[in-house]
Design a protein around this motif. Structure first.
Motif, PDB file in Angstrom:
ATOM      1  N   GLY A 103       0.805  -1.113   0.060  1.00 21.89           N
ATOM      2  CA  GLY A 103      -0.030  -0.029   0.099  1.00 21.89           C
ATOM      3  C   GLY A 103       0.897   1.233  -0.055  1.00 21.89           C
ATOM      4  N   SER A 104       2.226   1.191  -0.224  1.00 21.62           N
ATOM      5  CA  SER A 104       3.220   2.162  -0.019  1.00 21.62           C
ATOM      6  C   SER A 104       3.186   2.954  -1.431  1.00 21.62           C
ATOM      7  CB  SER A 104       4.262   1.822   0.360  1.00 21.62           C
ATOM      8  OG  SER A 104       4.191   1.068   1.471  1.00 21.62           O
ATOM      9  N   ASP A 108       0.003  10.312  -3.741  1.00 16.56           N
ATOM     10  CA  ASP A 108      -0.940   9.533  -4.283  1.00 16.56           C
ATOM     11  C   ASP A 108      -1.407   9.673  -6.024  1.00 16.56           C
ATOM     12  OD1 ASP A 108      -2.130  11.981  -4.408  1.00 16.56           O
ATOM     13  OD2 ASP A 108      -3.491  11.675  -2.677  1.00 16.56           O
ATOM     14  N   HIS A 109      -2.363   9.480  -6.554  1.00 16.58           N
ATOM     15  CA  HIS A 109      -2.708   9.605  -7.743  1.00 16.58           C
ATOM     16  C   HIS A 109      -2.992  10.811  -8.281  1.00 16.58           C
ATOM     17  CE1 HIS A 109      -3.677   4.854  -8.196  1.00 16.58           C
ATOM     18  NE2 HIS A 109      -2.461   5.176  -8.104  1.00 16.58           N
ATOM     19  N   GLU A 110      -3.118  11.821  -7.085  1.00 12.98           N
ATOM     20  CA  GLU A 110      -3.443  13.432  -7.700  1.00 12.98           C
ATOM     21  C   GLU A 110      -2.216  14.102  -7.423  1.00 12.98           C
ATOM     22  OE1 GLU A 110      -7.951  14.451  -6.633  1.00 12.98           O
ATOM     23  OE2 GLU A 110      -7.006  13.501  -4.911  1.00 12.98           O
ATOM     24  N   GLY A 111      -1.229  13.456  -6.632  1.00 12.92           N
ATOM     25  CA  GLY A 111       0.356  14.090  -6.513  1.00 12.92           C
ATOM     26  C   GLY A 111       0.369  14.627  -5.226  1.00 12.92           C
ATOM     27  N   GLU A 137     -14.860  19.437  -0.188  1.00  8.08           N
ATOM     28  CA  GLU A 137     -16.295  19.525   0.139  1.00  8.08           C
ATOM     29  C   GLU A 137     -16.260  19.417   1.580  1.00  8.08           C
ATOM     30  OE1 GLU A 137     -20.136  19.073  -0.332  1.00  8.08           O
ATOM     31  OE2 GLU A 137     -18.874  19.541  -1.815  1.00  8.08           O
ATOM     32  N   LEU A 138     -15.508  18.756   2.432  1.00  9.46           N
ATOM     33  CA  LEU A 138     -15.564  18.784   3.856  1.00  9.46           C
ATOM     34  C   LEU A 138     -14.948  19.645   4.650  1.00  9.46           C
ATOM     35  CD1 LEU A 138     -14.889  14.831   4.189  1.00  9.46           C
ATOM     36  CD2 LEU A 138     -17.218  16.018   4.594  1.00  9.46           C
ATOM     37  N   GLU A 139     -13.983  20.689   3.727  1.00  9.64           N
ATOM     38  CA  GLU A 139     -13.053  21.522   4.206  1.00  9.64           C
ATOM     39  C   GLU A 139     -12.451  21.206   5.560  1.00  9.64           C
ATOM     40  OE1 GLU A 139     -15.952  24.676   5.565  1.00  9.64           O
ATOM     41  OE2 GLU A 139     -15.979  25.541   3.557  1.00  9.64           O
ATOM     42  N   VAL A 140     -11.693  19.931   5.165  1.00  9.10           N
ATOM     43  CA  VAL A 140     -10.649  19.593   6.133  1.00  9.10           C
ATOM     44  C   VAL A 140      -9.601  19.186   5.491  1.00  9.10           C
ATOM     45  CG1 VAL A 140     -12.295  18.120   7.481  1.00  9.10           C
ATOM     46  CG2 VAL A 140     -11.454  16.930   5.383  1.00  9.10           C
ATOM     47  N   ALA A 141      -8.181  18.766   6.049  1.00  6.42           N
ATOM     48  CA  ALA A 141      -6.962  18.734   5.658  1.00  6.42           C
ATOM     49  C   ALA A 141      -7.014  17.668   4.393  1.00  6.42           C
ATOM     50  CB  ALA A 141      -5.873  18.407   6.539  1.00  6.42           C
ATOM     51  N   ARG A 142      -6.085  18.011   3.325  1.00  6.05           N
ATOM     52  CA  ARG A 142      -5.797  17.104   2.431  1.00  6.05           C
ATOM     53  C   ARG A 142      -4.781  16.022   2.719  1.00  6.05           C
ATOM     54  NH1 ARG A 142      -5.532  13.771  -1.227  1.00  6.05           N
ATOM     55  NH2 ARG A 142      -5.013  14.398  -3.525  1.00  6.05           N
ATOM     56  N   THR A 143      -5.169  14.655   2.559  1.00 10.31           N
ATOM     57  CA  THR A 143      -4.173  13.885   3.006  1.00 10.31           C
ATOM     58  C   THR A 143      -3.868  12.913   1.608  1.00 10.31           C
ATOM     59  OG1 THR A 143      -5.726  12.005   3.510  1.00 10.31           O
ATOM     60  CG2 THR A 143      -4.971  13.513   5.267  1.00 10.31           C
ATOM     61  N   ALA A 144      -2.831  12.124   1.561  1.00 12.11           N
ATOM     62  CA  ALA A 144      -2.421  11.223   0.180  1.00 12.11           C
ATOM     63  C   ALA A 144      -3.047  10.018  -0.096  1.00 12.11           C
ATOM     64  CB  ALA A 144      -1.041  11.193   0.311  1.00 12.11           C
ATOM     65  N   ASN A 145      -4.542  10.022  -0.008  1.00 15.38           N
ATOM     66  CA  ASN A 145      -5.331   9.065  -0.060  1.00 15.38           C
ATOM     67  C   ASN A 145      -6.224   9.078  -1.253  1.00 15.38           C
ATOM     68  OD1 ASN A 145      -4.915   9.469   3.099  1.00 15.38           O
ATOM     69  ND2 ASN A 145      -5.312   7.340   2.746  1.00 15.38           N
ATOM     70  N   GLY A 146      -5.996   9.670  -2.262  1.00 16.87           N
ATOM     71  CA  GLY A 146      -6.512   9.674  -3.670  1.00 16.87           C
ATOM     72  C   GLY A 146      -6.249   8.651  -4.550  1.00 16.87           C
ATOM     73  N   LYS A 147      -6.758   7.657  -4.607  1.00 16.51           N
ATOM     74  CA  LYS A 147      -6.482   6.348  -5.318  1.00 16.51           C
ATOM     75  C   LYS A 147      -7.739   5.936  -6.321  1.00 16.51           C
ATOM     76  CE  LYS A 147      -4.278   3.077  -2.947  1.00 16.51           C
ATOM     77  NZ  LYS A 147      -4.037   2.068  -1.712  1.00 16.51           N
ATOM     78  N   ARG A 148      -7.003   5.257  -7.324  1.00 12.49           N
ATOM     79  CA  ARG A 148      -8.138   4.827  -8.298  1.00 12.49           C
ATOM     80  C   ARG A 148      -7.525   3.276  -8.794  1.00 12.49           C
ATOM     81  NH1 ARG A 148      -7.507   9.232 -11.851  1.00 12.49           N
ATOM     82  NH2 ARG A 148      -9.667   9.325 -12.446  1.00 12.49           N
ATOM     83  N   SER A 157     -11.161   8.295  -2.246  1.00 12.70           N
ATOM     84  CA  SER A 157     -10.454   8.372  -0.749  1.00 12.70           C
ATOM     85  C   SER A 157     -10.193   6.816  -0.493  1.00 12.70           C
ATOM     86  CB  SER A 157     -11.159   9.077   0.318  1.00 12.70           C
ATOM     87  OG  SER A 157     -11.322  10.560  -0.079  1.00 12.70           O
ATOM     88  N   ARG A 158      -9.160   6.187  -0.542  1.00  6.88           N
ATOM     89  CA  ARG A 158      -8.784   5.017  -0.346  1.00  6.88           C
ATOM     90  C   ARG A 158      -7.798   4.868   0.841  1.00  6.88           C
ATOM     91  NH1 ARG A 158     -10.873   1.478  -4.376  1.00  6.88           N
ATOM     92  NH2 ARG A 158     -10.842   0.011  -2.392  1.00  6.88           N
ATOM     93  N   GLN A 159      -7.767   3.757   1.625  1.00  7.00           N
ATOM     94  CA  GLN A 159      -6.723   3.205   2.464  1.00  7.00           C
ATOM     95  C   GLN A 159      -5.456   2.916   1.843  1.00  7.00           C
ATOM     96  OE1 GLN A 159      -8.244   1.067   6.319  1.00  7.00           O
ATOM     97  NE2 GLN A 159      -9.830   0.955   4.918  1.00  7.00           N
ATOM     98  N   THR A 160      -4.273   2.868   2.473  1.00  4.09           N
ATOM     99  CA  THR A 160      -2.964   2.710   2.141  1.00  4.09           C
ATOM    100  C   THR A 160      -2.624   1.532   3.065  1.00  4.09           C
ATOM    101  OG1 THR A 160      -2.025   4.327   3.380  1.00  4.09           O
ATOM    102  CG2 THR A 160      -2.558   5.061   1.072  1.00  4.09           C
ATOM    103  N   ASN A 161      -1.615   1.691   4.064  1.00  2.26           N
ATOM    104  CA  ASN A 161      -1.332   0.728   4.981  1.00  2.26           C
ATOM    105  C   ASN A 161      -1.942   0.988   6.148  1.00  2.26           C
ATOM    106  OD1 ASN A 161       0.739  -0.686   3.177  1.00  2.26           O
ATOM    107  ND2 ASN A 161       1.784   1.334   3.359  1.00  2.26           N
TER     108      ASN A 161
END
Length: 285
Positions: A103-104, A108-111, A137-148, A157-161
């Motif tokens: 999962g590493s 992510d797929h959006e950079g 949309e949620l007005e929260v912090a961006r994390t590196a979980n954009g995956k396809r 939004s998807r889990q990694t490890n």
């Protein structure tokens, strides 16, 4: 990172692989009930993935499908002090290995640059894992979980490890704390209800523990197949008794190769792991 050429089997493991099918062909069926259970890294990780993994995905929050949204807003505690779950795409080494899990990635797929995130900290929920759309949309912090799954499939939004943090015990100490229970090491899938707050996680079989000692007896499920560990997420996360430690400085437990299918499709790599965890009185059948 975590590729198949790193897999090695020693003599003890080869013996286990050879003798286990015979033992399971003669194994008794487990009566359904509540038991003390020690889960190995794989099953601990599937519990983490199902408990507050999917419910902490930003698109699930955005669609109103997650119980976690209200629980975080109200500051509700959903587990005890031992209940800390990480989601970490920047997992490049782990306990006993100079390699990470599948999962590493570096971004992510959006950079978005990969960074670890505590999605549950001592029983308290964080903001969710996000892609760009859900973060805005949620007005929260961006994390590196954009995956396809692929360029043909939508990004979510998807889990990694996903893994539980380690504790301070050895496996021998955990086993010695069990009077009448089981060790469960080999995972057999899992599912969750993100709105209702329940989960079920499979184990291929249980190994019996009596008076703090492994007896060597294996058990299958009540129907003669695998065993399901199923409970309310809130109950199971409040019943963590102790966890094994990690000696390495990075304090990252063993994380196994895994995958996830969201909405019964959208398959992506997702490592799962954690320490050995002793749970008190979980429903098994």
């Amino acid at each position: 990172m975590g590729t198949f050429e790193l897999i090695q089997f020693d003599e003890d493991k080869l013996h286990e692989l050879a003798i286990t099918p015979l033992e399971l062909s003669q194994a008794p069926k487990l009566p359904a009930g509540r038991y003390q259970v020690i889960t190995g890294p794989g099953i601990s990780g599937v519990i983490a993935h199902e408990a507050f993994g999917h419910t902490q995905e930003g698109d699930t929050w955005m669609k109103g499908r997650s119980i976690a949204t209200r629980l975080r807003e109200e500051g509700v505690r959903v587990g005890n002090d031992q209940a800390t779950i990480m989601n970490n795409p920047a997992l490049y080494q782990m306990d006993g290995m100079a390699a990470g899990s599948n999962g590493s990635y570096y971004f992510d797929h959006e950079g978005q640059l990969a960074r670890p995130q505590a999605i549950l900290d001592k029983g308290y929920l964080s903001t969710p894992m996000t892609d760009l759309t859900s973060a805005n949309e949620l007005e929260v912090a961006r994390t590196a979980n954009g995956k396809r799954e692929s360029w043909r499939r939508p990004l979510m939004s998807r889990q990694t490890n996903t893994y539980f943090t380690p504790g301070d015990k050895s496996l021998g100490e955990l086993i010695s704390m069990v009077q009448d229970g089981f060790l469960a090491v080999h995972p057999f899938g899992g599912m969750e209800d993100p709105k209702g707050g329940s989960l079920t996680v499979g184990a291929a079989y249980f190994e019996e523990i009596k008076d703090g000692v492994l007896t060597g007896q294996k058990y299958l499920g009540p129907a003669g197949g695998h065993i399901e560990i199923t409970d309310s997420v809130f109950d199971i996360l409040d019943r963590i008794v102790a966890k094994t430690k990690v000696d390495a400085d990075h304090q990252i437990p063993k994380t196994q190769l895994g995958g996830c299918g969201k909405y019964h499709k959208e398959l992506v790599d997702a490592g799962v792991g954690g320490p050995y965890i002793l749970w008190e009185s979980v429903a098994c059948g």
